[in-house]
Write a protein that holds these residues in place. Structure first.
Motif, PDB file in Angstrom:
ATOM      1  N   GLY A  18      -3.612   4.791   3.714  1.00  0.00           N
ATOM      2  CA  GLY A  18      -3.787   3.303   4.245  1.00  0.00           C
ATOM      3  C   GLY A  18      -4.695   3.577   5.473  1.00  0.00           C
ATOM      4  O   GLY A  18      -4.274   3.042   6.600  1.00  0.00           O
ATOM      5  N   ASN A  20     -10.634  -1.162   2.696  1.00  0.00           N
ATOM      6  CA  ASN A  20     -10.128   0.328   2.788  1.00  0.00           C
ATOM      7  C   ASN A  20     -11.274   1.156   2.849  1.00  0.00           C
ATOM      8  O   ASN A  20     -12.347   1.052   2.434  1.00  0.00           O
ATOM      9  CB  ASN A  20      -9.603   0.416   1.167  1.00  0.00           C
ATOM     10  CG  ASN A  20      -9.065   1.708   1.154  1.00  0.00           C
ATOM     11  OD1 ASN A  20      -8.225   2.411   1.908  1.00  0.00           O
ATOM     12  ND2 ASN A  20      -9.611   2.704  -0.034  1.00  0.00           N
ATOM     13  N   SER A  61       5.408   3.115   3.142  1.00  0.00           N
ATOM     14  CA  SER A  61       4.318   2.240   2.523  1.00  0.00           C
ATOM     15  C   SER A  61       4.497   0.889   3.152  1.00  0.00           C
ATOM     16  O   SER A  61       5.489   0.462   3.866  1.00  0.00           O
ATOM     17  CB  SER A  61       5.099   2.013   0.937  1.00  0.00           C
ATOM     18  OG  SER A  61       4.793   3.108   0.217  1.00  0.00           O
ATOM     19  N   SER A  71      -2.908   3.979  -2.452  1.00  0.00           N
ATOM     20  CA  SER A  71      -3.392   2.799  -3.337  1.00  0.00           C
ATOM     21  C   SER A  71      -2.553   1.811  -3.274  1.00  0.00           C
ATOM     22  O   SER A  71      -1.275   1.525  -2.846  1.00  0.00           O
ATOM     23  CB  SER A  71      -3.483   3.319  -4.866  1.00  0.00           C
ATOM     24  OG  SER A  71      -2.488   3.451  -5.373  1.00  0.00           O
ATOM     25  N   HIS A  72      -3.239   0.488  -3.781  1.00  0.00           N
ATOM     26  CA  HIS A  72      -2.686  -0.696  -3.926  1.00  0.00           C
ATOM     27  C   HIS A  72      -1.686  -0.705  -4.904  1.00  0.00           C
ATOM     28  O   HIS A  72      -2.283  -0.426  -6.176  1.00  0.00           O
ATOM     29  CB  HIS A  72      -3.699  -1.857  -3.700  1.00  0.00           C
ATOM     30  CG  HIS A  72      -3.192  -3.330  -4.075  1.00  0.00           C
ATOM     31  ND1 HIS A  72      -3.529  -3.947  -5.125  1.00  0.00           N
ATOM     32  CD2 HIS A  72      -2.113  -3.925  -3.387  1.00  0.00           C
ATOM     33  CE1 HIS A  72      -3.064  -5.201  -5.219  1.00  0.00           C
ATOM     34  NE2 HIS A  72      -2.033  -5.225  -4.475  1.00  0.00           N
ATOM     35  N   TRP A 110       0.761  -0.980  -0.047  1.00  0.00           N
ATOM     36  CA  TRP A 110       0.084  -0.065   0.161  1.00  0.00           C
ATOM     37  C   TRP A 110       1.020   1.315   0.026  1.00  0.00           C
ATOM     38  O   TRP A 110       1.589   1.432   0.889  1.00  0.00           O
ATOM     39  CB  TRP A 110      -0.821  -0.057   1.197  1.00  0.00           C
ATOM     40  CG  TRP A 110      -2.094   1.074   0.966  1.00  0.00           C
ATOM     41  CD1 TRP A 110      -2.030   2.328   1.208  1.00  0.00           C
ATOM     42  CD2 TRP A 110      -3.250   0.408   0.330  1.00  0.00           C
ATOM     43  NE1 TRP A 110      -3.468   2.845   0.786  1.00  0.00           N
ATOM     44  CE2 TRP A 110      -4.067   1.906   0.370  1.00  0.00           C
ATOM     45  CE3 TRP A 110      -3.997  -0.637  -0.213  1.00  0.00           C
ATOM     46  CZ2 TRP A 110      -5.238   1.743  -0.308  1.00  0.00           C
ATOM     47  CZ3 TRP A 110      -5.152  -0.518  -0.686  1.00  0.00           C
ATOM     48  CH2 TRP A 110      -5.737   0.677  -0.748  1.00  0.00           C
TER      49      TRP A 110
END
Length: 225
Positions: A183, A169, A154, A142-143, A131
């Motif tokens: 996240g 999420n 991250s 975002s993933h 993430w």
């Protein structure tokens, strides 16, 4: 089971949104731009409420609700204890462990365990799932799938362990505004305050993931009781 009229449920959401708006008045402009309100989700028929007694609390009460055709809301999961960020509720920032207030979409499920049977988009993490929490990155909040760390703070999802057995999420920053935190999830609790996420008992979390249905436009409302 608890039941609420549509009017009372929207009143709960309105109160959360008003508190959020009041908090955001002292926040940087980018944070204000991402605040949502109940009116943004008029057709939702699945909602999760997370309510605390004060903005400094690190625990709250979580309840999942369904709306029927008459507009009445009925509780289907909970109430159950939830843990919040170690700095309570308010405007989240990178490296500020605060849970955002407002009403947000729930848009992606994943975890370190196999899909428990949800209708949500779901992936089981492996060694290449991250993430992205690097401000300024085009994939911030975002993933991403890649071999190397995207940078900054991250998260390597697989390495996070049991608290990420099941995750959803919380789309508090869909525009991926740098610095407005990345996240923010609903995930499994380890019995301690979080880095800004909402965390609940593992069995309850698994039940929530199984219950969620994107066709019902699920949302989460986080605010004061």
């Amino acid at each position: 089971m608890l039941k609420l009229s549509m009017r009372r449920m929207w009143l709960m959401f309105a109160m959360a949104a008003l508190v959020c708006a009041a908090t955001v008045l002292v926040a940087p402009a980018p944070a204000r731009a991402d605040v949502t309100s109940p009116s943004s989700f008029p057709t939702s028929t699945q909602m999760i409420t997370v309510t605390a007694e004060s903005v400094s609390d690190t625990t709250a009460t979580l309840t999942a609700w369904e709306r029927d055709e008459s507009g009445e809301w009925t509780s289907v999961i909970g109430p159950t204890e939830a843990y919040l960020g170690s700095e309570g509720l308010g405007v989240p920032r990178d490296n500020v462990w605060r849970t955002p207030m407002g009403t947000f979409a729930l848009d992606q499920a994943f975890g370190n365990q196999p899909n428990p049977g949800t209708k949500m988009s779901y992936f089981q993490a492996d060694d290449q799932d991250w993430w992205d929490a690097l401000p300024g990155s085009p994939t911030y909040n975002s993933h991403v799938r890649q071999a190397e760390n995207p940078g900054g703070d991250s998260e390597h999802i697989l390495s996070t362990g049991e608290i990420y057995d099941y995750v959803v999420n919380i789309a508090h920053n869909p525009q991926r505004v740098a610095g407005y935190a990345a996240g923010i999830f609903l995930h499994v609790s380890n019995g301690e305050p979080t880095w800004g996420c909402v965390a609940i008992d593992r069995d309850v979390m698994r039940e929530v993931v199984q219950w969620l249905d994107p066709a019902r436009q699920p949302v989460i409302s986080i605010g004061l009781a």
